[in-house]
Design a protein around this motif. Structure first.
Motif, PDB file in Angstrom:
ATOM      1  N   LEU A 164      -4.472  13.879 -14.703  1.00 31.43           N
ATOM      2  CA  LEU A 164      -4.265  12.506 -14.250  1.00 31.43           C
ATOM      3  C   LEU A 164      -4.363  12.475 -12.737  1.00 31.43           C
ATOM      4  CD1 LEU A 164      -1.228  11.507 -16.509  1.00 31.43           C
ATOM      5  CD2 LEU A 164      -3.623  10.870 -16.845  1.00 31.43           C
ATOM      6  N   VAL A 165      -4.449  11.288 -12.179  1.00 31.39           N
ATOM      7  CA  VAL A 165      -4.486  11.123 -10.724  1.00 31.39           C
ATOM      8  C   VAL A 165      -3.372  10.161 -10.322  1.00 31.39           C
ATOM      9  CG1 VAL A 165      -5.844  10.448  -8.711  1.00 31.39           C
ATOM     10  CG2 VAL A 165      -6.994  11.487 -10.691  1.00 31.39           C
ATOM     11  N   ASP A 166      -2.415  10.657  -9.549  1.00 32.47           N
ATOM     12  CA  ASP A 166      -1.407   9.763  -8.974  1.00 32.47           C
ATOM     13  C   ASP A 166      -2.077   8.959  -7.868  1.00 32.47           C
ATOM     14  OD1 ASP A 166       0.570  10.678 -10.612  1.00 32.47           O
ATOM     15  OD2 ASP A 166       1.496  11.998  -9.110  1.00 32.47           O
ATOM     16  N   HIS A 167      -1.817   7.669  -7.840  1.00 27.04           N
ATOM     17  CA  HIS A 167      -2.453   6.847  -6.812  1.00 27.04           C
ATOM     18  C   HIS A 167      -1.650   5.589  -6.549  1.00 27.04           C
ATOM     19  CE1 HIS A 167      -4.083   3.722  -9.603  1.00 27.04           C
ATOM     20  NE2 HIS A 167      -4.027   4.718 -10.461  1.00 27.04           N
ATOM     21  N   THR A 168      -1.841   5.052  -5.376  1.00 28.74           N
ATOM     22  CA  THR A 168      -1.218   3.784  -5.011  1.00 28.74           C
ATOM     23  C   THR A 168      -1.709   2.693  -5.955  1.00 28.74           C
ATOM     24  OG1 THR A 168      -1.091   4.448  -2.706  1.00 28.74           O
ATOM     25  CG2 THR A 168      -0.992   2.088  -3.146  1.00 28.74           C
ATOM     26  N   ALA A 169      -0.777   1.912  -6.463  1.00 30.01           N
ATOM     27  CA  ALA A 169      -1.133   0.873  -7.431  1.00 30.01           C
ATOM     28  C   ALA A 169      -1.305  -0.503  -6.796  1.00 30.01           C
ATOM     29  CB  ALA A 169      -0.062   0.797  -8.520  1.00 30.01           C
ATOM     30  N   THR A 170      -1.123  -0.586  -5.502  1.00 31.70           N
ATOM     31  CA  THR A 170      -1.226  -1.862  -4.797  1.00 31.70           C
ATOM     32  C   THR A 170      -2.660  -2.386  -4.780  1.00 31.70           C
ATOM     33  OG1 THR A 170       0.589  -1.170  -3.369  1.00 31.70           O
ATOM     34  CG2 THR A 170      -0.757  -3.011  -2.598  1.00 31.70           C
ATOM     35  N   VAL A 171      -2.809  -3.686  -4.938  1.00 30.53           N
ATOM     36  CA  VAL A 171      -4.100  -4.354  -4.754  1.00 30.53           C
ATOM     37  C   VAL A 171      -4.170  -4.852  -3.317  1.00 30.53           C
ATOM     38  CG1 VAL A 171      -5.536  -6.330  -5.428  1.00 30.53           C
ATOM     39  CG2 VAL A 171      -4.282  -5.040  -7.172  1.00 30.53           C
ATOM     40  N   LEU A 172      -5.265  -4.551  -2.641  1.00 29.26           N
ATOM     41  CA  LEU A 172      -5.449  -4.962  -1.255  1.00 29.26           C
ATOM     42  C   LEU A 172      -6.412  -6.137  -1.197  1.00 29.26           C
ATOM     43  CD1 LEU A 172      -5.926  -1.378   0.194  1.00 29.26           C
ATOM     44  CD2 LEU A 172      -3.802  -2.682   0.059  1.00 29.26           C
ATOM     45  N   VAL A 173      -6.164  -7.048  -0.285  1.00 26.31           N
ATOM     46  CA  VAL A 173      -7.038  -8.213  -0.121  1.00 26.31           C
ATOM     47  C   VAL A 173      -7.558  -8.243   1.305  1.00 26.31           C
ATOM     48  CG1 VAL A 173      -7.219 -10.733  -0.255  1.00 26.31           C
ATOM     49  CG2 VAL A 173      -5.759  -9.494  -1.883  1.00 26.31           C
ATOM     50  N   LEU A 174      -8.880  -8.231   1.432  1.00 26.61           N
ATOM     51  CA  LEU A 174      -9.528  -8.334   2.734  1.00 26.61           C
ATOM     52  C   LEU A 174      -9.963  -9.769   2.956  1.00 26.61           C
ATOM     53  CD1 LEU A 174     -11.864  -5.178   2.600  1.00 26.61           C
ATOM     54  CD2 LEU A 174      -9.405  -5.304   3.107  1.00 26.61           C
ATOM     55  N   ASP A 175      -9.831 -10.247   4.184  1.00 28.34           N
ATOM     56  CA  ASP A 175     -10.253 -11.619   4.468  1.00 28.34           C
ATOM     57  C   ASP A 175     -11.769 -11.695   4.640  1.00 28.34           C
ATOM     58  OD1 ASP A 175     -10.818 -10.724   7.076  1.00 28.34           O
ATOM     59  OD2 ASP A 175      -8.959 -11.530   7.907  1.00 28.34           O
ATOM     60  N   ARG A 176     -12.257 -12.861   4.936  1.00 21.93           N
ATOM     61  CA  ARG A 176     -13.709 -13.063   5.017  1.00 21.93           C
ATOM     62  C   ARG A 176     -14.346 -12.268   6.156  1.00 21.93           C
ATOM     63  NH1 ARG A 176     -15.131 -17.750   1.875  1.00 21.93           N
ATOM     64  NH2 ARG A 176     -13.304 -18.999   1.326  1.00 21.93           N
ATOM     65  N   ASN A 177     -13.530 -11.829   7.118  1.00 21.13           N
ATOM     66  CA  ASN A 177     -14.035 -11.000   8.215  1.00 21.13           C
ATOM     67  C   ASN A 177     -13.994  -9.512   7.889  1.00 21.13           C
ATOM     68  OD1 ASN A 177     -14.497 -13.219   9.984  1.00 21.13           O
ATOM     69  ND2 ASN A 177     -12.300 -13.281  10.444  1.00 21.13           N
ATOM     70  N   GLY A 178     -13.475  -9.167   6.714  1.00 25.59           N
ATOM     71  CA  GLY A 178     -13.402  -7.771   6.314  1.00 25.59           C
ATOM     72  C   GLY A 178     -12.162  -7.046   6.783  1.00 25.59           C
ATOM     73  N   ASP A 179     -11.147  -7.772   7.242  1.00 31.26           N
ATOM     74  CA  ASP A 179      -9.893  -7.167   7.702  1.00 31.26           C
ATOM     75  C   ASP A 179      -8.835  -7.241   6.610  1.00 31.26           C
ATOM     76  OD1 ASP A 179     -10.930  -6.633  10.256  1.00 31.26           O
ATOM     77  OD2 ASP A 179     -10.420  -8.656  10.949  1.00 31.26           O
ATOM     78  N   LEU A 180      -7.904  -6.288   6.625  1.00 31.14           N
ATOM     79  CA  LEU A 180      -6.823  -6.261   5.641  1.00 31.14           C
ATOM     80  C   LEU A 180      -5.863  -7.415   5.913  1.00 31.14           C
ATOM     81  CD1 LEU A 180      -5.425  -4.812   3.305  1.00 31.14           C
ATOM     82  CD2 LEU A 180      -4.291  -3.344   4.989  1.00 31.14           C
ATOM     83  N   ARG A 181      -5.680  -8.278   4.904  1.00 29.62           N
ATOM     84  CA  ARG A 181      -4.921  -9.517   5.101  1.00 29.62           C
ATOM     85  C   ARG A 181      -3.708  -9.645   4.201  1.00 29.62           C
ATOM     86  NH1 ARG A 181      -2.438 -12.726   7.134  1.00 29.62           N
ATOM     87  NH2 ARG A 181      -2.962 -14.744   8.025  1.00 29.62           N
TER      88      ARG A 181
END
Length: 203
Positions: A164-181
């Protein structure tokens, strides 16, 4: 310096696979209600190393600028967290209706030893044909992931696929400029994800 401090804090909070769901909600009021995830203000630039698409071409997250990008790091052998999350994201797109045309969902595999870009694409397409699956060299993937505070590590323990692979389960959302929002904790419903995406689309 400030950016790295924020990313370090984010990484400490996010590490630990599905336990990332404990990440505190932002609860910022806006026209559609309150956020269920946590807003990043100001937005943070990301590490945008080239990855590989199903057709073998290089793909960067910057290629999706102009759209809100819903970004998830997962893998096809994941027994529960990944399919649950992708199903809820697919439900969120249905909730958005026409506005979903301004959203691009991308999954980057954290298991490139088994998940080729083609396999990753086939997997995510089962949830929605518009989803994009990306893969590539594990060090390149780690470079992109670590830049957003995302953790993953192979665990050599028994499973149908050998590990198995342990991994962060968070969903990330980038804005229209490509930055983490925006960061969305594990366990949000499709309706809750859609609520936060409406906010992101207005930014």
């Amino acid at each position: 310096m400030r950016r790295w401090i924020i990313l370090t804090v984010a990484a400490l909070v996010l590490v630990g696979g599905a336990t990332a769901g404990a990440f505190a909600a932002g609860w910022l009021p806006f026209g559609g209600g309150s956020l269920h995830g946590s807003a990043i203000d100001p937005p943070l630039p990301i590490v945008d190393a080239p990855l590989i698409g199903a057709d073998g071409s290089e793909v960067r997250l910057a290629d999706f600028r102009g759209k809100v990008v819903v970004l998830y790091f997962g893998y096809t052998y994941c027994p529960d967290v990944c399919p649950t999350t992708l199903a809820n994201v697919a439900r969120a797109l249905k909730e958005l209706g026409k506005r979903a045309e301004d959203v691009q969902v991308v999954m980057i595999t954290v298991d490139p030893d088994r998940d080729t870009p083609e396999i990753t694409q086939e997997y995510v397409s089962r949830f929605d044909p518009s989803f994009v699956g990306l893969g590539g060299d594990v060090e390149r993937i780690r470079e992109v992931a670590t830049g957003m505070g995302v953790y993953f590590e192979k665990q050599e323990r028994g499973s149908a696929g050998g590990y198995l692979v342990d991994h962060t389960a968070t969903v990330l959302v980038l804005d229209r400029n490509g930055d983490l929002r925006l960061m969305l904790p594990y366990g949000l419903t499709g309706e809750q994800i859609a609520n936060d995406l409406r906010w992101a689309l207005k930014q």
